[in-house]
Design an enzyme around this catalytic site. Structure first.
Site, PDB file in Angstrom:
ATOM      1  N   ASP A   1      42.790  50.501  40.656  1.00  0.00           N
ATOM      2  CA  ASP A   1      42.833  50.334  42.114  1.00  0.00           C
ATOM      3  C   ASP A   1      44.144  49.659  42.499  1.00  0.00           C
ATOM      4  O   ASP A   1      44.358  48.484  42.219  1.00  0.00           O
ATOM      5  CB  ASP A   1      41.656  49.454  42.572  1.00  0.00           C
TER       6      ASP A   1
ATOM      7  N   TYR B   1      50.814  46.634  47.526  1.00  0.00           N
ATOM      8  CA  TYR B   1      51.020  45.847  46.300  1.00  0.00           C
ATOM      9  C   TYR B   1      52.389  46.122  45.660  1.00  0.00           C
ATOM     10  O   TYR B   1      52.757  45.458  44.688  1.00  0.00           O
ATOM     11  CB  TYR B   1      49.921  46.119  45.246  1.00  0.00           C
TER      12      TYR B   1
ATOM     13  N   HIS C   1      43.575  50.744  54.408  1.00  0.00           N
ATOM     14  CA  HIS C   1      43.475  49.399  53.810  1.00  0.00           C
ATOM     15  C   HIS C   1      42.676  48.407  54.661  1.00  0.00           C
ATOM     16  O   HIS C   1      42.013  47.497  54.139  1.00  0.00           O
ATOM     17  CB  HIS C   1      44.885  48.855  53.547  1.00  0.00           C
TER      18      HIS C   1
ATOM     19  N   LEU D   1      35.631  38.194  41.449  1.00  0.00           N
ATOM     20  CA  LEU D   1      35.693  36.835  40.892  1.00  0.00           C
ATOM     21  C   LEU D   1      36.110  35.835  41.968  1.00  0.00           C
ATOM     22  O   LEU D   1      36.480  34.703  41.642  1.00  0.00           O
ATOM     23  CB  LEU D   1      36.710  36.799  39.734  1.00  0.00           C
TER      24      LEU D   1
ATOM     25  N   ARG E   1      41.501  39.052  28.785  1.00  0.00           N
ATOM     26  CA  ARG E   1      40.567  39.028  29.923  1.00  0.00           C
ATOM     27  C   ARG E   1      40.238  40.447  30.384  1.00  0.00           C
ATOM     28  O   ARG E   1      39.126  40.705  30.854  1.00  0.00           O
ATOM     29  CB  ARG E   1      41.178  38.237  31.084  1.00  0.00           C
TER      30      ARG E   1
ATOM     31  N   ILE F   1      36.036  46.090  40.701  1.00  0.00           N
ATOM     32  CA  ILE F   1      37.433  46.236  40.259  1.00  0.00           C
ATOM     33  C   ILE F   1      38.128  44.880  40.030  1.00  0.00           C
ATOM     34  O   ILE F   1      39.086  44.535  40.723  1.00  0.00           O
ATOM     35  CB  ILE F   1      38.218  47.071  41.294  1.00  0.00           C
TER      36      ILE F   1
ATOM     37  N   LYS G   1      40.595  42.006  38.761  1.00  0.00           N
ATOM     38  CA  LYS G   1      42.012  42.006  38.379  1.00  0.00           C
ATOM     39  C   LYS G   1      42.254  41.014  37.259  1.00  0.00           C
ATOM     40  O   LYS G   1      41.766  39.886  37.294  1.00  0.00           O
ATOM     41  CB  LYS G   1      42.867  41.593  39.585  1.00  0.00           C
ATOM     42  N   SER G   2      43.022  41.411  36.244  1.00  0.00           N
ATOM     43  CA  SER G   2      43.606  40.443  35.325  1.00  0.00           C
ATOM     44  C   SER G   2      44.889  41.037  34.777  1.00  0.00           C
ATOM     45  O   SER G   2      44.988  42.249  34.596  1.00  0.00           O
ATOM     46  CB  SER G   2      42.662  40.076  34.177  1.00  0.00           C
TER      47      SER G   2
ATOM     48  N   LYS H   1      45.882  52.858  48.679  1.00  0.00           N
ATOM     49  CA  LYS H   1      45.524  52.576  50.088  1.00  0.00           C
ATOM     50  C   LYS H   1      46.721  52.746  51.023  1.00  0.00           C
ATOM     51  O   LYS H   1      47.853  52.416  50.651  1.00  0.00           O
ATOM     52  CB  LYS H   1      45.001  51.140  50.214  1.00  0.00           C
TER      53      LYS H   1
HETATM   54  N1  LIG Z   1      41.136  46.026  50.000  1.00  0.00           N
HETATM   55  C1  LIG Z   1      41.545  44.791  50.050  1.00  0.00           C
HETATM   56  O1  LIG Z   1      41.874  44.238  51.106  1.00  0.00           O
HETATM   57  C2  LIG Z   1      41.614  43.999  48.772  1.00  0.00           C
HETATM   58  C3  LIG Z   1      41.779  42.604  48.816  1.00  0.00           C
HETATM   59  C4  LIG Z   1      41.812  41.906  47.614  1.00  0.00           C
HETATM   60  C5  LIG Z   1      41.684  42.589  46.415  1.00  0.00           C
HETATM   61  N2  LIG Z   1      41.573  43.946  46.388  1.00  0.00           N
HETATM   62  C6  LIG Z   1      41.462  44.701  45.111  1.00  0.00           C
HETATM   63  O2  LIG Z   1      40.479  44.090  44.295  1.00  0.00           O
HETATM   64  C7  LIG Z   1      41.078  43.674  43.058  1.00  0.00           C
HETATM   65  C8  LIG Z   1      40.407  42.423  42.519  1.00  0.00           C
HETATM   66  O3  LIG Z   1      40.456  41.365  43.453  1.00  0.00           O
HETATM   67  P1  LIG Z   1      41.451  40.110  43.342  1.00  0.00           P
HETATM   68  O4  LIG Z   1      42.645  40.502  42.598  1.00  0.00           O
HETATM   69  O5  LIG Z   1      41.627  39.612  44.735  1.00  0.00           O
HETATM   70  O6  LIG Z   1      40.646  39.001  42.598  1.00  0.00           O
HETATM   71  P2  LIG Z   1      39.567  38.885  41.421  1.00  0.00           P
HETATM   72  O7  LIG Z   1      39.515  40.105  40.604  1.00  0.00           O
HETATM   73  O8  LIG Z   1      38.341  38.386  42.063  1.00  0.00           O
HETATM   74  O9  LIG Z   1      40.176  37.675  40.576  1.00  0.00           O
HETATM   75  C9  LIG Z   1      41.429  37.747  39.953  1.00  0.00           C
HETATM   76  C10 LIG Z   1      41.778  36.344  39.456  1.00  0.00           C
HETATM   77  O10 LIG Z   1      40.846  35.949  38.453  1.00  0.00           O
HETATM   78  C11 LIG Z   1      41.522  35.709  37.211  1.00  0.00           C
HETATM   79  N3  LIG Z   1      40.693  36.279  36.140  1.00  0.00           N
HETATM   80  C12 LIG Z   1      40.483  37.585  35.864  1.00  0.00           C
HETATM   81  N4  LIG Z   1      39.631  37.747  34.843  1.00  0.00           N
HETATM   82  C13 LIG Z   1      39.298  36.510  34.434  1.00  0.00           C
HETATM   83  C14 LIG Z   1      38.456  36.018  33.402  1.00  0.00           C
HETATM   84  N5  LIG Z   1      37.797  36.840  32.585  1.00  0.00           N
HETATM   85  N6  LIG Z   1      38.347  34.662  33.263  1.00  0.00           N
HETATM   86  C15 LIG Z   1      39.011  33.822  34.093  1.00  0.00           C
HETATM   87  N7  LIG Z   1      39.811  34.236  35.089  1.00  0.00           N
HETATM   88  C16 LIG Z   1      39.950  35.572  35.259  1.00  0.00           C
HETATM   89  C17 LIG Z   1      42.864  36.420  37.340  1.00  0.00           C
HETATM   90  O11 LIG Z   1      43.867  35.755  36.601  1.00  0.00           O
HETATM   91  P3  LIG Z   1      44.728  36.480  35.423  1.00  0.00           P
HETATM   92  O12 LIG Z   1      45.349  37.718  36.019  1.00  0.00           O
HETATM   93  O13 LIG Z   1      45.709  35.452  35.053  1.00  0.00           O
HETATM   94  O14 LIG Z   1      43.753  36.813  34.344  1.00  0.00           O
HETATM   95  C18 LIG Z   1      43.143  36.282  38.834  1.00  0.00           C
HETATM   96  O15 LIG Z   1      43.688  35.015  39.121  1.00  0.00           O
HETATM   97  C19 LIG Z   1      42.542  43.483  43.439  1.00  0.00           C
HETATM   98  O16 LIG Z   1      43.380  43.412  42.316  1.00  0.00           O
HETATM   99  C20 LIG Z   1      42.756  44.684  44.310  1.00  0.00           C
HETATM  100  O17 LIG Z   1      42.903  45.852  43.540  1.00  0.00           O
HETATM  101  C21 LIG Z   1      41.493  44.655  47.555  1.00  0.00           C
END
Ligand SMILES: NC(=O)c1ccc[n+]([C@@H]2O[C@H](COP(=O)([O-])OP(=O)(O)OC[C@H]3O[C@@H](n4cnc5c(N)ncnc54)[C@H](OP(=O)(O)O)[C@@H]3O)[C@@H](O)[C@H]2O)c1
Length: 277
Positions: A49, A54, A113, A195, A241, A233, A235-236, A79
């Protein structure tokens, strides 16, 4: 999982979407997104995704080519950037640019988006998305950050209702009403920030649940979203991880669903356009 666009004449444009994928938001260092995608494809991920906003669609495309994975074995979501969601022609132009950056012939799922800020742009933008679908540039279209009222409005102008609404959803923000509104128009919920961007992983209540289950706190949160039927989805950028997050699918959390549900606290980790007019 199957996604489709309901029309008044029945269903058209049916596509299969993997219910789990890698999010690549906030991978700003050069090469970071490419390495993460390569690690994910190696670990067995089949869905990525990304978004124009981005600025890393090109790295996703490079990773796909370098990995040697066949295009049809990976599902790509991207998006339309909010600042580009201002008219019909702009959608076509930016869809073509995403295809170019991703270096692919088609996008599996193309999302608006966030609700276009100018309400007058919402219908022409969606018409542009429908055109991209009919041309085969994209296999499915959807929205992101749409609230129930935004979705309801779409009934008055959409020929194809969205296949997906991507929203923030996790144990701390479960959104039952918005999930129901999304399902009511025939769309699947895609859970972003499962997360809560890592903000809540040291929550003591979550840690106790993880200990009881013998898994990590992140795995509890990810599996919860998945178990609720959402496309999930996380992110890491870290290979270990990336593997840990995929392995969450094998964790049985059924005995703890009630305890996880009790973590709800209405926490928004990023932005929330769903409540905009
Ligand atoms: N449509 C929208 O408006 C929108 C908004 C936000 C996000 N998104 C999408 O959703 C995806 C995920 O959301 P997000 O990136 O906001 O946040 P997330 O997936 O909730 O959290 C990512 C954070 O958690 C850490 N992390 C990941 N796996 C871990 C684990 N196993 N243990 C401990 N920490 C961990 C990552 O650090 P490290 O990378 O250092 O591991 C990063 O700091 C995005 O990447 C994007 O594709 C969409």
């Amino acid at each position: 999982m199957r996604i489709s666009h309901s029309t008044t004449n029945g269903e058209a444009y049916v596509h299969e979407i993997p219910q789990f994928g890698l999010g690549v938001f906030l991978m700003s260092e050069e090469g970071e997104c490419k390495s993460a995608c390569l690690a994910a494809l190696e670990a067995g991920y089949t869905h990525i995704d990304t978004a124009r906003a981005y600025s890393n669609e090109h790295e996703v495309g490079e990773a796909l080519k370098e990995s040697g994975t066949s295009r049809e074995d990976v599902f790509l979501t991207t998006k339309l950037r909010r600042m580009h969601a201002i008219g019909y022609d702009e959608v076509l132009e930016h869809c073509q640019k995403s295809l170019e950056y991703l270096d692919t012939d088609y996008i599996d799922l193309y999302l608006v988006h966030a609700p276009p800020e100018d309400e007058a742009h919402r219908e022409p933008v969606w018409r542009g998305m429908e055109y991209c679908l009919e041309q085969g540039w994209v296999k499915a279209i959807g929205v992101s950050n749409f609230g129930a009222h935004h979705l309801d409005m779409m009934r008055s102008y959409a020929r194809y209702l969205p296949a997906v609404n991507q929203i923030e959803m996790n144990p701390w923000l479960q959104r039952p009403a918005l999930r129901a509104a999304t399902e009511a128009i025939g769309a699947k919920v895609m859970a972003y920030s499962p997360l809560a961007r890592g903000h809540k992983l040291d929550d003591p209540a979550l840690q106790v649940i993880a200990e009881r289950l013998g898994c990590t706190p992140a795995q509890v949160a990810i599996k919860f979203c998945h178990e609720m039927g959402c496309i999930t989805i996380p992110k890491s950028s870290k290979p270990e991880r990336i593997s840990e997050n995929l392995a969450s699918l094998d964790v049985d959390i059924s005995s703890e669903m009630q305890a996880i549900s009790a973590l709800e606290c209405g926490y928004i980790s990023g932005w929330d356009p769903t409540s905009e007019p």
